[in-house]
Design an enzyme around this catalytic site. Sequence first.
Site, short mmCIF file in Angstrom:
data_model
loop_
_atom_site.label_atom_id
_atom_site.label_comp_id
_atom_site.label_asym_id
_atom_site.label_seq_id
_atom_site.Cartn_x
_atom_site.Cartn_y
_atom_site.Cartn_z
N TYR A 1 0.86 -1.19 -0.03
CA TYR A 1 0.06 0.09 -0.01
C TYR A 1 0.71 1.12 0.02
CZ TYR A 1 -3.90 -3.33 1.29
OH TYR A 1 -4.53 -4.27 1.01
N HIS B 1 -8.68 2.06 -5.62
CA HIS B 1 -7.94 1.24 -4.77
C HIS B 1 -6.35 1.55 -4.84
CE1 HIS B 1 -11.34 -1.44 -4.01
NE2 HIS B 1 -11.52 -1.21 -5.48
#
Length: 144
Positions: free
Chosen positions: A22, A99
């Site tokens: 991430y 995302h």
Amino acid sequence: MKILILHGPNLNLLGTREPEVYGSMTLNDINQKMIDLGKELGAEVICLQSNHEGALIDALHDARTWASGVIFNPGGFTHTSIALRDAISAIVIPVIEVHLSNVYAREEFRHTSFISAVCKGKVTGFGWRSYELGLRGLVGQVKG
Ligand code: DQA
């Protein structure tokens, strides 16, 4: 023009949560970048995060009274929540699904999104820039 940036579960831990997946930016870092970009584009950006499905649904309902559109990263609820899908269907304003990671390059359960079909568009896999691309696209569409 006001835009809601809505973050779902576990995204409050960005920066320390699986940085190899991430990235190392915190949620505050991303929010600040989006607020600054919003100013450049002529939009006021308001950011919210919740780990609770019902709170995300409430935020979507509320947004229809004041926002021109929503950038939404539903986190793990993407792959499980019919209720979030129904909330997006119920509001008229455009919602962009974003995302950080490329969900299609990951586990198979992440390949299913219950919300994509009711969103205006989707950006996945560009790290924090998924939000940037989503915001640019959304503001462009709202301006027409
Ligand atoms: C995510 C992808 C989801 O599969 C995961 O559950 C998340 C983050 C992303 O931004 O890449 O929490 O939405």
